[in-house]
Design an enzyme around this catalytic site. Structure first.
Site, mmCIF file in Angstrom:
data_model
loop_
_atom_site.group_PDB
_atom_site.id
_atom_site.type_symbol
_atom_site.label_atom_id
_atom_site.label_comp_id
_atom_site.label_asym_id
_atom_site.label_seq_id
_atom_site.Cartn_x
_atom_site.Cartn_y
_atom_site.Cartn_z
ATOM 1 N N SER A 288 0.857 -1.174 0.000
ATOM 2 C CA SER A 288 0.000 0.000 0.000
ATOM 3 C C SER A 288 0.894 1.226 0.000
ATOM 4 C CB SER A 288 -0.885 -0.012 1.248
ATOM 5 O OG SER A 288 -1.286 1.307 1.563
ATOM 6 N N LYS A 294 1.009 -3.085 5.003
ATOM 7 C CA LYS A 294 0.090 -3.870 4.182
ATOM 8 C C LYS A 294 0.797 -4.740 3.145
ATOM 9 C CE LYS A 294 -3.976 -3.663 3.845
ATOM 10 N NZ LYS A 294 -4.913 -2.607 3.471
ATOM 11 N N GLU A 301 -7.500 -11.083 -5.815
ATOM 12 C CA GLU A 301 -8.712 -10.265 -5.977
ATOM 13 C C GLU A 301 -9.030 -10.049 -7.454
ATOM 14 O OE1 GLU A 301 -8.820 -6.896 -2.810
ATOM 15 O OE2 GLU A 301 -6.743 -7.505 -3.059
#
Ligand code: ARG
Length: 473
Positions: A288, A294, A301
């Site tokens: 991130s 992160k 996804e």
């Protein structure tokens, strides 16, 4: 040649301009042009043209000299495409006219004999089928690699315990190997769907000509064989307007993408901190820009997301074909973009999931601890009461419910309840029950064919390894 202006005169289009006084408007040219996407068919178009002209020569329809000139010219065009890409001239509409026009520039008027006894309608149906056939072979190879990764990891984790879910609620302990092998089975069915589609589509439309066949004495068996088909298609109207093969492909692709999206979703879930069951490979994760801690499962996804787009491609072509009268209609030119899109999304999705399965680290301790939670062995208590105390299952279910309620009130696992408390619930319970309530005992007990017991998983893994050629039979 028409350079794209609205010109007057019979030469407005070199391929079909004979009966026209005016050329097409800019809008007509733009809406008509498929070259921006159907240039992807150039290899198939060249191969089909070579097969066609070779056959015309063998049948004495085109002279040996012209056949030689056309074959070597097509070779030159192919080399140019390979080196520089396919030029996009909207006035030439599509890959078929682009290639024929370049051939004419290279070899002169003999090029005009190539289109004898064929039409762009049977030409495009043939090219596109060849392309879809290759896409099927590519998907199959990708799925085989994914299956190998699944089988390898399943073998490593044949006895690693995790909670099995129904309703995403802890249900019964299962083994990670068993869970992974469930996806092996799905991929096996996906491969068989692709194989079915391939076998069904493998009839060659070339020679159907525009729609009615041709008066020339062509040999359709010969072209079919040269292009690797099982034989010629049986009906010329159907030959030029059948797009079932693309729909079969897309439907197998959509089904496969749905399976991949389920696997991707599990990885997304398992990588989330409250689960903490897996560490995804760095190579298939992203960071991130604002939260330094992160590590995001973006590839998983996107596989999940791509399944929606691939299914959309199937629906898109279904809607294109709905209600089209025989034979060819230009709507059918819209068949290619959804197929091309689905094929590239599917190839990426398969590759991403293969990498994820191969290189993910499983935190087997955390998985096992999770299996201890949620009274996952309650069914084992009920089964024990049926087997050892001859209690009807419904009654055993009730007794077990009371035991779970008590364990919940005490905040302990079922196998941590003191024996006298279990006996107080039902006097027929004795000390042997404790051994049946561990998660290891629970999975080991499920040794029915196809069950989660490590022995069963190892059996299925061994069979799969032989099927995949990973071990000799
Ligand atoms: N570009 C066309 C397609 O992809 C080729 C067939 C054109 N046929 C015709 N009758 N205009 O469908």
């Amino acid at each position: 040649m028409n350079n794209g202006d609205q010109t007057k005169g019979a030469g407005s289009n070199q391929m079909w301009g004979g009966r026209f006084d005016g050329g097409p408007s800019a809008i007509m040219r733009e809406i008509n042009a498929s070259i921006p996407f159907d240039k992807a068919l150039w290899r198939q178009d060249i191969a089909a043209s070579k097969a066609h002209v070779t056959m015309l020569g063998a049948q004495g329809i085109v002279s040996g000299e012209d056949v030689e000139a056309i074959l070597s010219g097509l070779g030159k065009v192919a080399a140019e495409y390979e080196a520089n890409g396919v030029p996009e001239d909207w006035a030439l509409e599509d890959i078929h006219m682009t290639t024929e026009s370049r051939l004419a520039e290279l070899i002169g008027p003999a090029a005009g004999r190539l289109h004898t006894a064929r039409s762009r309608n049977d030409q495009v149906a043939t090219d596109f089928k060849l392309w879809v056939r290759d896409a099927i072979d590519q998907a199959d190879a990708g799925l085989e690699a994914l299956q190998k990764a699944l089988v390898t990891r399943a073998g490593e984790h044949a006895a690693s315990i995790m909670p099995g879910f129904t309703h995403l609620q802890t249900a019964q302990p299962v083994t990670l190997g068993h869970h992974l092998m469930a996806y092996y089975e799905m991929m096996a069915r996906d491969r068989s769907r692709f194989a079915d589609a391939r076998a069904r589509m493998n009839r060659c439309p070339l020679g159907s000509a525009a729609l009615a066949g041709t008066g020339f004495a062509i040999d359709r068996e010969m072209t079919a064989k040269a292009l690797g088909f099982d034989g010629p298609s049986a009906n010329s109207l159907d030959g030029v307007s059948d797009r079932d093969f693309a729909l079969d492909y897309l439907s197998a692709a959509a089904q496969c993408a749905l399976h991949l999206s389920r696997l991707a979703e599990e990885f997304v879930l398992w990588a989330s901190q409250p689960f903490g069951w897996i560490a995804l490979p760095d190579s298939l994760s992203t960071g991130s820009s604002i939260m330094p801690q992160k590590k995001n499962p973006d590839a998983a996804e996107l596989v999940r997301g791509h399944s929606g787009r691939i299914t959309g491609c199937l629906v898109s072509l279904m809607m294109t074909m709905k209600g089209l009268p025989l034979a060819y209609s230009k709507d059918m030119q819209d068949d290619k973009p959804p197929v091309f899109e689905a094929a590239s999304l599917l190839a990426l999705s398969i590759a991403a999931m293969t990498g994820m399965v191969a290189d993910t680290q499983f935190s087997t301790e955390r998985m096992r601890s999770a299996a201890e939670l949620g009274y996952a062995t309650a069914t084992d208590l009920a089964d024990w009461l049926v087997r050892e105390a001859d209690i009807p299952f419904r009654e055993a279910h009730h007794i077990t419910g009371a035991a779970v309620k008590l364990a919940e009130a005490r905040g302990v696992a079922l196998d941590q309840l003191p024996l006298q408390d279990l006996k107080a619930i039902d006097a027929r319970i004795d000390e042997r029950v404790i051994a049946a309530l561990s998660v290891e005992a629970s999975v080991a007990a499920r040794s029915s064919h196809g069950g989660t017991a490590p022995g069963q998983v190892r059996l299925r893994v061994a069979e799969a390894r032989i099927t995949l050629g990973m071990d000799a039979s």
